[in-house]
Structures are given as structure tokens and as C-alpha cells.
Scaffold this active site. Structure first.
Site, mmCIF file in Angstrom:
data_model
loop_
_atom_site.group_PDB
_atom_site.id
_atom_site.type_symbol
_atom_site.label_atom_id
_atom_site.label_comp_id
_atom_site.label_asym_id
_atom_site.label_seq_id
_atom_site.Cartn_x
_atom_site.Cartn_y
_atom_site.Cartn_z
ATOM 1 N N PRO A 9 0.784 -1.228 0.000
ATOM 2 C CA PRO A 9 0.000 0.000 0.000
ATOM 3 C C PRO A 9 0.821 1.287 0.000
ATOM 4 C CG PRO A 9 -0.177 -1.155 2.104
ATOM 5 C CD PRO A 9 0.484 -2.082 1.151
ATOM 6 N N ASN A 10 0.351 2.205 -0.822
ATOM 7 C CA ASN A 10 0.888 3.569 -0.958
ATOM 8 C C ASN A 10 2.211 3.649 -1.717
ATOM 9 O OD1 ASN A 10 -1.227 5.014 0.467
ATOM 10 N ND2 ASN A 10 -0.479 3.936 2.274
ATOM 11 N N ARG A 17 5.750 11.946 -3.604
ATOM 12 C CA ARG A 17 5.481 12.618 -2.319
ATOM 13 C C ARG A 17 6.569 12.204 -1.332
ATOM 14 N NH1 ARG A 17 -0.352 12.784 -2.636
ATOM 15 N NH2 ARG A 17 -0.578 13.553 -0.520
ATOM 16 N N TYR A 22 11.434 8.844 1.059
ATOM 17 C CA TYR A 22 11.369 7.751 0.089
ATOM 18 C C TYR A 22 12.076 8.041 -1.239
ATOM 19 C CZ TYR A 22 7.842 6.181 3.426
ATOM 20 O OH TYR A 22 7.199 5.782 4.574
ATOM 21 N N ASN A 74 8.101 -5.341 -0.789
ATOM 22 C CA ASN A 74 8.020 -4.228 0.148
ATOM 23 C C ASN A 74 6.554 -4.193 0.566
ATOM 24 O OD1 ASN A 74 7.810 -1.917 1.603
ATOM 25 N ND2 ASN A 74 9.073 -0.667 0.228
ATOM 26 N N ALA A 77 2.946 -0.662 4.877
ATOM 27 C CA ALA A 77 2.448 -0.695 6.256
ATOM 28 C C ALA A 77 1.965 -2.085 6.675
ATOM 29 C CB ALA A 77 1.328 0.328 6.407
ATOM 30 N N GLU A 98 12.509 -9.365 1.976
ATOM 31 C CA GLU A 98 11.724 -8.205 2.427
ATOM 32 C C GLU A 98 12.593 -6.963 2.267
ATOM 33 O OE1 GLU A 98 10.434 -8.676 6.502
ATOM 34 O OE2 GLU A 98 10.000 -6.527 6.721
ATOM 35 N N HIS A 100 12.731 -2.578 2.626
ATOM 36 C CA HIS A 100 12.160 -1.288 3.020
ATOM 37 C C HIS A 100 13.082 -0.177 2.527
ATOM 38 C CE1 HIS A 100 9.113 -3.223 5.342
ATOM 39 N NE2 HIS A 100 10.041 -4.032 5.816
ATOM 40 N N ARG A 107 12.793 4.793 12.828
ATOM 41 C CA ARG A 107 11.522 5.527 12.780
ATOM 42 C C ARG A 107 10.660 5.171 14.010
ATOM 43 N NH1 ARG A 107 9.141 5.187 6.845
ATOM 44 N NH2 ARG A 107 7.793 6.799 7.762
HETATM 45 O O1 CA2 Z 1 10.387 2.156 4.105
HETATM 46 C C1 CA2 Z 1 9.580 1.456 3.496
HETATM 47 O O2 CA2 Z 1 9.798 0.972 2.394
HETATM 48 C C2 CA2 Z 1 8.197 1.198 4.124
HETATM 49 O O3 CA2 Z 1 7.824 -0.139 3.792
HETATM 50 C C3 CA2 Z 1 7.260 2.207 3.506
HETATM 51 C C4 CA2 Z 1 5.849 2.161 4.095
HETATM 52 C C5 CA2 Z 1 5.899 2.232 5.606
HETATM 53 O O4 CA2 Z 1 4.579 2.053 6.124
HETATM 54 C C6 CA2 Z 1 6.811 1.174 6.197
HETATM 55 O O5 CA2 Z 1 6.850 1.334 7.597
HETATM 56 C C7 CA2 Z 1 8.211 1.308 5.637
HETATM 57 C C8 CA2 Z 1 5.021 3.319 3.573
HETATM 58 C C9 CA2 Z 1 4.898 3.368 2.093
HETATM 59 C C10 CA2 Z 1 4.353 4.699 1.716
HETATM 60 O O6 CA2 Z 1 4.969 5.066 0.520
HETATM 61 C C11 CA2 Z 1 4.905 6.381 0.162
HETATM 62 C C12 CA2 Z 1 5.772 6.770 -0.819
HETATM 63 C C13 CA2 Z 1 5.805 8.073 -1.215
HETATM 64 C C14 CA2 Z 1 4.941 8.989 -0.631
HETATM 65 C C15 CA2 Z 1 4.066 8.591 0.338
HETATM 66 C C16 CA2 Z 1 4.033 7.274 0.743
#
Ligand code: CA2
Length: 150
Positions: A9-10, A17, A22, A74, A77, A98, A100, A107
Site C-alpha cells: 500500500p501507498n 510525495r 522515500y 516491500n 504498512a 523483504e 524497506h 523511525r
Molecule cells: O520504508 C519502506 O519501504 C516502508 O515499507 C514504507 C511504508 C511504511 O509504512 C513502512 O513502515 C516502511 C510506507 C509506504 C508509503 O509510501 C509512500 C511513498 C511516497 C509517498 C508517500 C508514501
């Protein structure tokens, strides 16, 4: 050898963003990068992104019947919440890496626990999108070593 790259997700927002967390690389760019690195390693990479837990579970079930040798995921969340995705990996027995993008251990405390890490073949954390390539290399090497030993 078939490898499946899954983004949760996301992660479709990558590069658009929150670049401080990221980076600037978009998801289509990451997917192209991993496909290209796969070609250089002699493996075929398929890509999948979903914002839905059940969609990821269904994709893992399909991967088993497609003969996918390994998964790079990846889980976003869902890393920190999903027993269902862990059970899908355990149930299909597909080896996975896995990854990240951010260093989850630097964090919030709720990001320090992963339901998947315990059963992963390996984990890459905190190297930005470069981590996808590190995960691919590590996973392919492990799978090749296992197939030679068999
Ligand atoms: O660091 C990572 O790759 C995470 O898997 C990213 C997740 C977060 O919930 C994990 O704790 C760590 C969030 C992905 C959201 O991705 C976005 C990318 C750009 C802008 C907004 C969100």
C-alpha cells in the site's frame, strides 16, 4: 527463473510525495530498474502493486501455481500488521526477500516489528530504492545456491 516483485500500500506514490523519506524515484522506474537487473542476471521479473491486503494474498497464491521461484516484497504498512500476508508466504512456501526503502528501525517504534522478517530469506532496510536491487541479487544468489545443492 521467475521472480515476482510486490509492492504494498501507498508505494504507488513513490517518487511523487515525501521525497525526504522515500526519494525521487517513481514506482514504474523502480520496476524497470529491477526488470533490467533481472535480465542481466538471467531471471524474469514480474511486477505487482496493490493497496489491498487480500490482493497481495491472492497474488501470492497465483505465484505458486505460476512456478515463481522467489518474491521480493516491500509490504509497506502491512509489514507491521499483516498475519494474512505472513500466512500466505508460509502456506505457499515461496522464498522471499523483504525490502524497506527507509530505515524502519530509525523511525516510530510501531515500525520496528515486522510480521514477515522471521520467515524471510533476507531483509534489506534503509538503502533507498537501491535496496530493491540488493534484494534481487541476494535472493537470486540464494535460490541458485539452493537449486545447485538439490
Ligand atoms: O520504508 C519502506 O519501504 C516502508 O515499507 C514504507 C511504508 C511504511 O509504512 C513502512 O513502515 C516502511 C510506507 C509506504 C508509503 O509510501 C509512500 C511513498 C511516497 C509517498 C508517500 C508514501
Amino acid at each position: 527463473m521467475k521472480i515476482l516483485l510486490i509492492n504494498g500500500p501507498n508505494l504507488n506514490l513513490l517518487g511523487t510525495r515525501e521525497p525526504a523519506k522515500y526519494g525521487h524515484t517513481t514506482l514504474p522506474e523502480v520496476e524497470a530498474m529491477v526488470r533490467e537487473a533481472g535480465t542481466a542476471l538471467g531471471v524474469e521479473v514480474a511486477c505487482f502493486q496493490s493497496n489491498h491486503e487480500g490482493g497481495i494474498v491472492d497474488r501470492l497464491h497465483a505465484a505458486r501455481t505460476e512456478g515463481v521461484a522467489g518474491v521480493i516484497i516491500n509490504p509497506g504498512a502491512y509489514t507491521h500488521t499483516s498475519v494474512a500476508i505472513r500466512d500466505a508466504f508460509a502456506g505457499t512456501a515461496i522464498p522471499f526477500a523483504e525490502i524497506h526503502v527507509s530505515n524502519v528501525h530509525a523511525r516510530e517504534p510501531f515500525r520496528h516489528h515486522s510480521y514477515l522478517s522471521e520467515i524471510a530469506a533476507g531483509i534489506v532496510v534503509g538503502f533507498g530504492v537501491e535496496g530493491y536491487l540488493l534484494a534481487l541479487r541476494g535472493l537470486v544468489k540464494k535460490l541458485q545456491a539452493a537449486s545447485k545443492a538439490a
